[in-house]
Enzyme design. Structure first.
Site, short mmCIF file in Angstrom:
data_model
loop_
_atom_site.label_atom_id
_atom_site.label_comp_id
_atom_site.label_asym_id
_atom_site.label_seq_id
_atom_site.Cartn_x
_atom_site.Cartn_y
_atom_site.Cartn_z
N HIS A 547 -55.69 93.60 25.93
CA HIS A 547 -56.13 93.58 27.33
C HIS A 547 -55.45 92.45 28.08
CE1 HIS A 547 -59.20 96.61 26.68
NE2 HIS A 547 -59.64 95.94 25.64
N CYS A 589 -52.86 95.80 30.61
CA CYS A 589 -53.00 95.90 32.06
C CYS A 589 -52.34 94.70 32.73
CB CYS A 589 -54.49 95.95 32.43
SG CYS A 589 -55.36 97.41 31.84
#
Length: 684
Positions: A547, A589
């Site tokens: 992430h 991301c």
């Protein structure tokens, strides 16, 4: 005197004829009884609350028309008000009913995700008029049992950004409900902002029904020209009230969930002038005129799509009757692929089309919203949905502009301007040895795809001749052994594919950013008790999956590795001659934020998402209920397998074209670094 044998034979013949007659009469009676049985269609839709959209009035009207015109059987609805009955209880009730093979609903995307796997396993069709999450069909379309009559919200997001671009808007923020519904807008807002040359200043989530004051302030903080508000009626009204109280003059544009009576009642006078975008019918069908003539009012957003759900449901049942050997999924695919003549959407035309289908023909179906045409590669996803840009005037939603919206469009491949085709021809150096470091910074079942991507790349490197001792895998590897895993010791990268789990280096504890930096600099730690043994003759592949946020990679326990520290580490590795060439691949991301400003000769940085964008999962498994890969990583490795002789430049361009929903980025120390063959990093 009669021959006893002859008498017995004659008697047997008469008995046989009598039995045949009785069987024939029974068959005729059964067929007559069967043909008299109705087409029973389940309905899982709300009759009240924020998600109510006059579904039942529209369905009753459609059923009344079909029964009046006649389709060969009476059409009968079996409705369950999901505002009153818990969805899973209602869903099970309809699934367990053997007389129901098609169900219309549910209204919301969260609900559709919850029950879709059960309908697939039961081999029953689920047709939703208004569950428009972008991921719904990405997850379930390949089975052919989940359908909708409205295009996913990716199209709505693109239309909103297009409207803002045409107004000359240069900046916008996103304020979105943290739900499956809101997730699609979050996933695609940055993508279409980039395509429209609009700066997305922030994307701020909020809890449905909560206190929105802080989130509204966060959306207004960087003074965007517009805020795109993804909210239901009551929450949207609260946003307006807070904006009024705080004196914030930023203009708002709402998404389709706002266009309800609930919003008008809750917002009161503040609703005047509010604008938004919603799905609607193609005006050329005449649905608006017919609806208003029947009900005395204009239809809600999803009225035409609800009507079309009924047409599709009855047409699918008619096809099942005409072709009983086909599965319900095959029957539906046949129904939407018909080209044998065309009929109108109204009760007379729809009934005529359904009678044709029942007789074995396949006409070209037309719906109240427009032609009922579907993607061949994504069964269940409509090709086109019309949208309306509306404004509240004198207490009513007034249409402004009608716009066609489609599932998505290809975009041009964009190699950054600084990475031109210049530079000398690449010459392979002898004596270089490849070293690979594959890292996943996450753990736990919901992050299945991160470990699966690492495991698949590990297996790919081994197949390409890279020695096992030259690959270091830094991962907790808890997914293959999780109690949530129905196949212990297994890890999959494709649904129904082979087990790709190969036990590798395991870190028993969660790694920290400090330990990771120390590892890259040749030092071991309790968290990573390994030494990275590289030198100036090493080609180094560093792949990181996990992430990320703008300017950082997430590590467990709220630990972050910032982009500045990461780049300082790479610079120090170069100064200490810890590699000859280095390829960094970040699957996270906002991945580009880790590489912006990185300018080290011999280093190429690739990622699947720009500074403003989330990355997206790929290949959903309904049994595991998890994504098995990330879109960028799957596209990257597929390109490597299919075209092993290409350069890094070619790999980037091919991957860029394949990835859906984000803009892959590449950053190189100099242009010639892009001419390096990918085999330098992915093969022995």
């Amino acid at each position: 005197m009669s021959d006893p044998a002859s008498v017995l034979s004659s008697r047997r013949l008469r008995i046989g004829v009598l039995i045949l007659l009785l069987l024939l009469i029974g068959a005729l009676c059964y067929l007559s009884w069967q043909s008299a049985q109705p087409y029973r269609i389940g309905v899982l839709l709300p009759a009240s609350g924020d998600d109510d959209s006059d579904y039942y009035d529209t369905l009753d009207w459609a059923v009344e028309g079909l029964n009046r015109e006649g389709v060969g059987r009476r059409v009968e609805l079996v409705p369950v008000d999901t505002a009153e009955v818990p969805l899973q209880i209602a869903s099970k009730q309809l699934i367990d009913d053997p007389t129901i093979r098609v169900v219309i609903g549910p209204a919301a995307s969260d609900e559709a995700f919850l029950i879709a796997p059960d309908f697939i396993k039961a081999k029953k069709l689920l047709i939703t008029p208004s569950a428009t999450s972008g991921d719904l069909l990405r997850m379930f379309s390949r089975f052919g049992y989940i359908w909708r009559t409205t295009t996913g919200d990716r199209a709505q997001t693109r239309i909103i950004m297009t409207i803002l671009k045409e107004r000359g808007v240069r900046s916008a923020a996103l304020l979105y409900e943290e739900s499956t519904y809101g997730k699609t807008f979050r996933d695609w807002a940055a993508f279409y902002a980039i395509e429209s040359e609009i700066e997305l200043t922030s994307a701020v989530p909020f809890e449905r029904g909560g206190d929105l004051r802080e989130t509204v302030a966060a959306a207004c903080l960087l003074d965007p020209e517009y805020i795109i508000v993804v909210a239901r009626g009551s929450d949207a009204a609260l946003v307006l009230r807070i904006m009024e109280e705080e004196g914030c003059s930023t203009r708002l544009i709402f998404t389709d969930a706002v266009r309800t009576d609930t919003f008008l009642e809750a917002a009161g006078d503040l609703a005047e002038g509010a604008e938004g975008v919603s799905p609607t019918a193609d005006r050329k069908t005449g649905f608006f005129v017919a609806y208003k003539a029947h009900f005395g009012r204009m239809p809600d957003d999803y009225a035409a799509h609800t009507y079309d759900s009924l047409i599709l449901a009855v047409a699918a049942l008619a096809r099942m009757e005409a072709a009983p050997s086909e599965s319900p999924a095959q029957a539906m695919k046949a129904v939407v692929s018909g080209q044998d003549g065309s009929f109108g959407w109204d009760s007379q035309g729809a009934a005529a089309a359904i009678r044709q289908i029942r007789s074995g023909r396949l006409p070209d179906l037309t719906g109240a919203s427009g032609p009922l045409e579907y993607h061949r590669d994504l069964p269940g996803e409509p090709l086109v949905t019309w949208y309306v840009n509306w404004r509240v005037e004198e207490g009513y939603f007034r249409p402004n502009t009608y716009i066609p919206g489609s599932f998505g469009e290809k975009r041009a491949v964009e190699v950054p301007d600084s990475q031109d085709e210049g530079g000398s021809t690449f010459v392979r150096d002898e004596g270089k040895e490849l070293r690979a470091v594959l890292v996943t910074t996450s753990s736990d079942w919901d992050n299945y795809r991160h470990q699966a991507d690492v495991a698949y790349l590990y297996s790919l490197l081994l197949k390409n001749g890279v020695r096992q001792e030259n690959i270091i895998v830094i991962s907790q590897e808890d997914i293959p052994h999780s109690v949530m895993n129905p196949s212990l010791g297994h890890l999959y990268h494709r649904a129904g594919g082979e087990n790709i789990y190969i036990p590798a280096t395991v870190t028993d504890t969660a790694i920290t950013s400090d330990a990771f930096v120390s590892f890259l600099l040749g030092e071991s730690s309790p968290e990573i008790p390994l030494i990275l043994e590289t030198d100036e003759k090493s080609n180094l592949l560093l792949y990181i999956s996990g992430h990320g946020g703008p300017g950082f990679l997430e590590f467990p326990d709220d630990d972050h590795l910032t982009s500045s520290r990461f780049q300082e580490t790479i610079q120090r590795m170069a100064e200490e001659k810890r590699f000859s060439r280095m390829l960094i691949v970040v699957e996270a991301c906002f991945g580009e934020s880790m590489g912006i400003g990185l300018d080290v000769p011999g280093v190429v940085f690739m990622t699947g998402a720009s500074y403003h964008e989330p990355s997206r999962g790929a290949e959903y498994d309904i049994t595991l209920r998890q994504w098995l890969s990330n879109d960028f990583s799957m596209s990257l490795t597929d390109s490597i397998v299919q075209y092993p002789d290409q350069t890094l430049r070619g790999l980037y361009e091919m991957t860029y074209d394949r990835v859906s929903g984000s803009h892959p980025r590449i950053i190189a120390g100099n242009a010639n670094d892009l001419n390096i063959p990918i085999a330098e990093f992915f093969a022995a």
